[in-house]
Design a protein around this motif. Sequence first.
Motif, mmCIF file in Angstrom:
data_model
loop_
_atom_site.group_PDB
_atom_site.id
_atom_site.type_symbol
_atom_site.label_atom_id
_atom_site.label_comp_id
_atom_site.label_asym_id
_atom_site.label_seq_id
_atom_site.Cartn_x
_atom_site.Cartn_y
_atom_site.Cartn_z
ATOM 1 N N SER A 1 0.826 -1.205 0.000
ATOM 2 C CA SER A 1 0.000 0.000 0.000
ATOM 3 C C SER A 1 0.863 1.258 0.000
ATOM 4 N N ALA B 1 1.024 4.001 -2.974
ATOM 5 C CA ALA B 1 0.703 5.396 -2.665
ATOM 6 C C ALA B 1 1.798 6.340 -3.159
ATOM 7 N N LYS C 1 1.460 6.640 -6.861
ATOM 8 C CA LYS C 1 0.251 7.404 -7.171
ATOM 9 C C LYS C 1 0.510 8.903 -7.036
ATOM 10 N N TRP D 1 -4.054 11.676 -4.803
ATOM 11 C CA TRP D 1 -2.816 11.217 -4.172
ATOM 12 C C TRP D 1 -2.755 11.574 -2.687
ATOM 13 N N ASP E 1 -4.010 9.067 0.136
ATOM 14 C CA ASP E 1 -3.151 7.882 0.148
ATOM 15 C C ASP E 1 -1.758 8.184 0.671
ATOM 16 N N GLU F 1 -0.012 6.746 3.924
ATOM 17 C CA GLU F 1 0.749 5.502 4.052
ATOM 18 C C GLU F 1 2.175 5.761 4.527
ATOM 19 N N ARG G 1 -6.512 9.880 7.893
ATOM 20 C CA ARG G 1 -7.257 10.191 6.680
ATOM 21 C C ARG G 1 -8.321 11.263 6.930
ATOM 22 N N ASP H 1 -11.874 7.009 -7.293
ATOM 23 C CA ASP H 1 -10.827 6.041 -7.622
ATOM 24 C C ASP H 1 -11.336 5.020 -8.621
#
Length: 687
Positions: free
Chosen positions: A165, A169, A172, A240, A243, A246, A308, A605
Amino acid sequence: MLEVLWLIPAFPLAGFVLILLFGRRLGDPAAGWLATLATTASFAVSVGVLIDLLGSDAEERRHVETLFSWVPVSTLRVDLAFLADPLSITMCLFVTGVGALIHLFSIGYMHGDPKYSKFFLYMNLFVLSMLLLVLGENLLVTFLGWEGVGTCSYFLIAFWHRRASAATAGKKAFITNRIGDWGFMIAMFLAFEAVGSLSYGVLNEAAESGSLARSTATAISVLLFVGAVGKSAQLPLYLWLPDAMEGPTPVSALIHAATMVTAGVFVVARLSPLFEAAPGAQTVVIVIGATTAFFAATVGLVQNDIKRVVAYSTCSQLGYMFVALGVGAYSAGIFHLFTHAFFKALLFLGSGSVIMAMHHEQDIRNMGGLRRHIPFTAAMFAIGTLALTGFPFTAGYFSKDAIIEASYVSHRGGAAYAFLCVVIAAFMTSFYSWRLYFLTFEGQARWGPHGHAAHEAHPVARGAPPVHEGVEHDERGRDVEPAQAAPHEHGDHDHTPHESPLTVLIPLGVLALGSLVAGFAAKEWFIGHGYDAFWKGALATAPDNKVLEEIHHVPLWVALSPTVMMALGFALAYAMYIRDPRRPARLAAEHPVLYRFLLNKWYFDELYDLIFVRPALRLGNFLWRTGDGRIIDGLGPDGISARVIDVTRGVVRLQSGYVYHYAFAMLIGVALLITWYLTLGGPGGAH
C-alpha cells in the motif's frame, strides 16, 4: 541579513550532504538532531531577513540575490536567483519553523527504525526543495524546487516500501503530480514566448501594464493552475493526498501542513497580478476551490482512519485558500495558509502521538476513552480541533472567517457559489473534527483485553475495511507501521496507552500555542487596514479590488455564519457520538447508498480506474501480445528480431580488417557512381 539570503536553503543542503556522507555513522538519534538543527538554523535566518524587510520602506521590501547565470541560451537568460519579499519570507518562516518542529517530533517517532538516517536525509532534502520553490526569483528556479518536492514526496510516502500500500501510494503521488507538472511546463513556455523572460517581476509587470493580451494571460494562468491543482490536491487531481497517509506520520504533517500542498497556493499568489489580468482564470480557481472544499468535507464525515480524516480536512482547507485567491483576497488566502500550518501540523502530530500510544492502531473505531490515559495529547488535539473549526479568537477563526466574508462581498464569477460551498463546508468541518475527537478521546474504551468485543458492539464498527494483501498486520489483521518502538520506548509491553516522550510532546505544545495566538497576532498584517502597505509589491493590490476593505462591513448574519456553523457541527457531533452513540449506525442503515457513496469517496478512484487505468492496461497488453509477440517475435521462423540479427551478422562480415577489401569496395563504389553519372546525366537527369 538580506545579503545572506542564500543561507536559508544552505543549511538544509548542508544537513542533507552531511547525513548523506556520514548518516550511518551518526545513526539514531544523532542524524535526527543534525537534521533538526539544520532546519532550525534556516528558520533563524528567515526571522532575521523578515526583521530586515520590516525595517525597510514598503517600496523597498524586495531584494533579489543572484548567485550565478544558470541558463544563458540565445535570448533566454535565467539566473539562479533568490527573491526576498514579504510573501517568500512568510512562506520560509512556516516551512522552516513548522518543519523544525516536525523534525523534532520525528526524533522520537522514528526511533528504532532501521532506516532512521535515510528518513532525515529525505526530510532535509524536502525542506531544501520547498525553500528553492518559494525563494525562486523566476519560474525555472521555482520549478526546480517544484520537482524536488515531488520527488521527495515519492521517497517519503513510499518510505516503508515493503508494504504494498505504501509503494502504491508513492507511485500514485508521483504520477498524479506529473499531470500538474505538464501544465506548469507549458505555462513556462508560453510565458517566455509572450514576454521573453521567466522572471516573476517581468511577467507580473507585463500583466499590470496591460502589454500582455488577456487571452495569453488566461492561458498561462489556467496552465499554472493545473500545476497548482496537482501539487495542492484539488479536484480532479486530489487522489494522491489521502493515500499519502501511508507514509510515516511526520511525513503526513510535513506534506499537509508546511510544504508540498502549499506550493500551488504560493504560485497563484506569487503571480497574482497575472491572475488579476485573467478574469476567466479567476473563475476557474474559485469554482475548483469551492467544489474541493465541499467535496473533501463530505468525504471526511465518514472516514475511520485518524490520519485520513485530517487528510481530507487538508484538501478542504486548501479549497478555502484557492477561493480567497480567486476572489482577489490574496493576503487572506496566505493568512489561512499561515494559520493552517500550525493547527494542521498539530493535528497530524497529535494523531502520531495517539498512534504511538495505541501501538500503531489508526482506526478510531478501536479507540475511545484515551483522554484519561494521554491527557496532554488530548488537550493539544482539542486545541487543534478548536482552531480548525474556527472557534472564536483561535487562529482559524480569523483566517477562515475572512475567506467566507470575502467570497460574500466579491462580485467575480462563481463567488456566490463559493460562499454557499464554504459555509456548508464549515458546518461539516466542525462535525467531522469533533466526531474524530469524541471517538478517539471520549466515551468507552474500545481497546485492550476487551477491545474487540467493544469494537464489535460499537455502532460505527460496521463496514470495517478489508485487510489488504502485501501489508504488515498485527494479530487482529489491522495495518501497522513496521519497525516502530512505541512499546519498548516506554519501558513496558502492556497494551495500556501511555503519553509520548518529550521530543513528541514539545512540538505539540509549541504548535498549540501557535494555533491559539497566531491568528490574532498576525491579522493586522494579513487582513487589517495596513495589509496594503505590508504586501505592496508582493501581492496584487489593484485599485478596484476592495475585497479586503469590504469584509469589515459585511452584514451581521454573514459575519456570524462561520461561528454558527461551527457551533451546529459541534452540537450534532456531541449528540450523535456522546449523547446517543447508536444513532450513527441507525443513520447508516437507513441511508446505505449515501453512506457507501461517501465512504468510497464519491467513487473517484473507481471512476479513474475505469477511464484511465484499465484502458492503459488493455493498450499495454495489446502492444505486448500483438505488437511484440505476434509481429516482432512472430514473423518468420524466429521473428523480426532474428532477421535483424541475421542482417547484422552479414554486415559484420564486411568489416574484415583488411585494407585491400576496403579499397576494392571503394573502387566498386566509384565505378557505380561514374556509371550512374554517365548513364543518367548526373543529378540533373539525362541530357
